[in-house]
Design a protein around this motif. Structure first.
Motif, PDB file in Angstrom:
ATOM      1  N   UNK A  25       0.839  -1.196   0.000  1.00 40.44           N
ATOM      2  CA  UNK A  25       0.000   0.000   0.000  1.00 40.44           C
ATOM      3  C   UNK A  25       0.876   1.250   0.000  1.00 40.44           C
ATOM      4  N   UNK A  26       0.710   2.103  -1.031  1.00 43.90           N
ATOM      5  CA  UNK A  26       1.475   3.348  -1.124  1.00 43.90           C
ATOM      6  C   UNK A  26       0.856   4.389  -0.191  1.00 43.90           C
ATOM      7  N   UNK A  27       1.669   4.908   0.734  1.00 47.41           N
ATOM      8  CA  UNK A  27       1.159   5.821   1.761  1.00 47.41           C
ATOM      9  C   UNK A  27       2.028   7.075   1.828  1.00 47.41           C
ATOM     10  N   UNK A  28       1.401   8.226   1.608  1.00 45.71           N
ATOM     11  CA  UNK A  28       2.118   9.496   1.721  1.00 45.71           C
ATOM     12  C   UNK A  28       1.962  10.118   3.099  1.00 45.71           C
ATOM     13  N   UNK A  29       0.876   9.756   3.770  1.00 45.98           N
ATOM     14  CA  UNK A  29       0.539  10.376   5.048  1.00 45.98           C
ATOM     15  C   UNK A  29      -0.659  11.291   4.939  1.00 45.98           C
ATOM     16  N   UNK A  30      -1.084  11.580   3.721  1.00 45.77           N
ATOM     17  CA  UNK A  30      -2.248  12.430   3.491  1.00 45.77           C
ATOM     18  C   UNK A  30      -3.540  11.681   3.764  1.00 45.77           C
ATOM     19  N   UNK A  31      -4.657  12.417   3.659  1.00 43.29           N
ATOM     20  CA  UNK A  31      -5.957  11.854   4.024  1.00 43.29           C
ATOM     21  C   UNK A  31      -6.322  10.641   3.173  1.00 43.29           C
ATOM     22  N   UNK A  32      -6.054  10.694   1.891  1.00 39.98           N
ATOM     23  CA  UNK A  32      -6.450   9.602   0.988  1.00 39.98           C
ATOM     24  C   UNK A  32      -5.699   8.310   1.305  1.00 39.98           C
ATOM     25  N   UNK A  33      -4.370   8.408   1.374  1.00 36.83           N
ATOM     26  CA  UNK A  33      -3.574   7.197   1.563  1.00 36.83           C
ATOM     27  C   UNK A  33      -3.694   6.641   2.985  1.00 36.83           C
ATOM     28  N   UNK A  34      -3.897   7.521   3.970  1.00 37.67           N
ATOM     29  CA  UNK A  34      -4.095   7.013   5.333  1.00 37.67           C
ATOM     30  C   UNK A  34      -5.417   6.261   5.448  1.00 37.67           C
ATOM     31  N   UNK A  35      -6.435   6.766   4.768  1.00 36.45           N
ATOM     32  CA  UNK A  35      -7.720   6.057   4.749  1.00 36.45           C
ATOM     33  C   UNK A  35      -7.563   4.708   4.044  1.00 36.45           C
ATOM     34  N   UNK A  36      -6.790   4.694   2.959  1.00 34.43           N
ATOM     35  CA  UNK A  36      -6.558   3.453   2.215  1.00 34.43           C
ATOM     36  C   UNK A  36      -5.860   2.420   3.093  1.00 34.43           C
ATOM     37  N   UNK A  37      -4.783   2.864   3.766  1.00 35.96           N
ATOM     38  CA  UNK A  37      -4.037   1.940   4.610  1.00 35.96           C
ATOM     39  C   UNK A  37      -4.916   1.414   5.747  1.00 35.96           C
TER      40      UNK A  37
END
Length: 468
Positions: A25-37
């Motif tokens: 899972x690619x995670x930047x720390x932003x709202x979208x990727x944190x929700x994805x993770x």
């Protein structure tokens, strides 16, 4: 419908997951990727998958970038998720290449993703693209290329590093994602650069999309349905186009691709466009080149007619040529003839002479001819060396060239011969000719042999020209 149910339904419809998948899972720390993770942290057992996370610090925002990485690390530590993270000096790379910052970021980010995919043997890379991203992509495509491909926006899945890249959030909006995290009381990082208008996507996000949402607050969802239908229709049409492509397009050694234009014109226009897209996909890897509206239009226009000569210069040293009702795609260097003005071919040397790309000659005494010299494609031309004095030479055409052919009283002009034999106009001036010491043309290699040669050995023939 709840956020979780909406995502689950989309994953099932698009068959994005399989039992025992290993997700990165690619995670930047932003709202979208944190929700994805977090979504996969809480549903991994339900799906029967295992997950790891990957993060890239682009080093564009100093301490803030480093804090993003630390934030993601703390989350992964809390939930027992293995995190792969790196820092890439994008400013240094940009200074060296003098390139586009966003393109460099994307290239380097996905390069690292690919490395971790190989290292962890993950089966799928997962990114947090959502319905708002889809809307912005379609709008950007409309203003840039407006091709069938660009109008289809972001696809739910695609090939990546021999595996798959999936986007489970494509049907949920940014607002829904934010509400999902807030409901759970989970935090995320804000990237200040997202508030600037430096990038095209940001300008659409800040100025164009809000106007559309005033007309229809659910415009992102509508576009998501629209692209899904386009992708389904295009998949069907591409299947038909691929079948047609294999029937009318030929690939051979000299030309990369060729086809009879009349056959192409019989195909419905909707498939014609896709045939060109398939061709570009075979020729190029760069998506911008493949989706170029200018290239698509130029090649379609080239196939509007069958008569006359025309050419289109393509990227990476390729050229598309219309000649005698046929379209050919080949490398420009294939049009080049002999590399020097004269290349002597001496029978006593008994060696191969390359006269042009893919064509070579060899002179041997008839008594020395052996099967070891012959391939399946070799052609043999016999002659009497007392009537055709050696050595012979290779050169390109000159004004006024003529050649005496069997059954003719007068030599035939090569300009007429090239027309009769349908040699493309752009290849005529560089076509290899076989000449004598007195500059008499005795053969047009690969086209016609002059009066001195025979395909069967005659009583006085003592020498053989091998064309391979």
């Amino acid at each position: 419908m709840s956020f979780e149910l909406k995502v689950k339904q989309f994953i099932e419809e698009e068959q994005l997951l399989q039992q025992d998948d290993h997700l990165l899972v690619a995670v930047s720390g932003g709202v979208d990727s944190m929700a994805l993770l977090h979504y996969f942290v809480t549903t991994k057992d339900q799906w029967g998958v295992r997950i790891e996370a990957v993060h890239v610090d682009h080093m564009l925002r100093g301490e803030a970038s480093a804090e993003d990485r630390a934030f993601v690390q703390r989350y992964c530590n809390k939930y027992g998720i293995n995190l792969h993270a790196t820092a890439i000096p994008i400013p240094e790379i940009k200074a060296l290449e003098n390139g586009n910052s966003q393109l460099i970021c994307r290239r380097e980010r996905y390069r690292y993703f690919g490395e971790i995919m190989q290292k962890t043997r993950a089966t799928k890379l997962v990114t947090a693209h959502h319905a708002d991203d889809q809307l912005e992509s379609v709008l950007m495509g409309l203003t840039k290329n407006a091709t069938m491909n660009s109008m289809q926006g972001i696809r739910p899945q695609r090939f990546f590093e021999g595996k798959s890249l999936i986007r489970p959030f494509l049907t949920v909006t940014k607002t829904e994602i934010r509400e999902y995290l807030q409901k759970l009381g989970l935090d995320y990082r804000e990237d200040a650069s997202n508030n600037k208008d430096d990038y095209v996507r940001n300008r659409f996000r800040h100025h164009v999309v809000p106007l559309l949402e005033l007309e229809n607050p659910r415009v992102a969802e509508q576009v998501s349905h629209f692209t899904q239908h386009l992708q389904e229709d295009d998949a069907f049409l591409m299947t038909l186009a691929q079948d047609t492509f294999s029937k009318i397009m030929t690939r051979n050694n000299r030309n990369l691709y060729s086809m009879e234009i009349e056959e192409f014109q019989l195909v419905p226009v909707a498939l014609q466009r896709r045939l060109i897209l398939i061709l570009l996909n075979y020729l190029y890897k760069d998506s911008n080149t493949i989706q170029s509206y200018a290239l698509l239009t130029s090649l379609l226009k080239l196939c509007d007619a069958t008569a006359g000569y025309a050419e289109v210069h393509l990227p990476e040293g390729l050229i598309a040529v219309r000649s005698y009702g046929k379209l050919t795609i080949h490398k420009k260097e294939l049009c080049e003839g002999p590399t020097s003005a004269e290349n002597p071919i001496i029978s006593t040397a008994n060696r191969w002479i390359t006269v042009t790309k893919g064509v070579r000659l060899r002179l041997v005494k008839l008594t020395e001819l052996s099967t070891e010299l012959l391939t399946d494609t070799a052609q043999l031309f016999y002659f009497d060396a007392s009537k055709l004095t050696l050595p012979l030479y290779i050169r390109a055409r000159k004004e006024g060239d003529r050649m005496l052919l069997k059954g003719m009283d007068q030599p035939k002009r090569l300009s007429r011969l090239f027309i009769d034999e349908k040699i493309p106009l752009n290849e005529r001036n560089s076509w290899p000719l076989l000449i004598t010491q007195s500059d008499e043309v005795v053969a047009v290699i690969g086209v016609r042999m002059g009066i001195f040669f025979s395909t069967t050995a005659r009583p006085n023939d003592d020498t053989v020209l091998i064309v391979d």
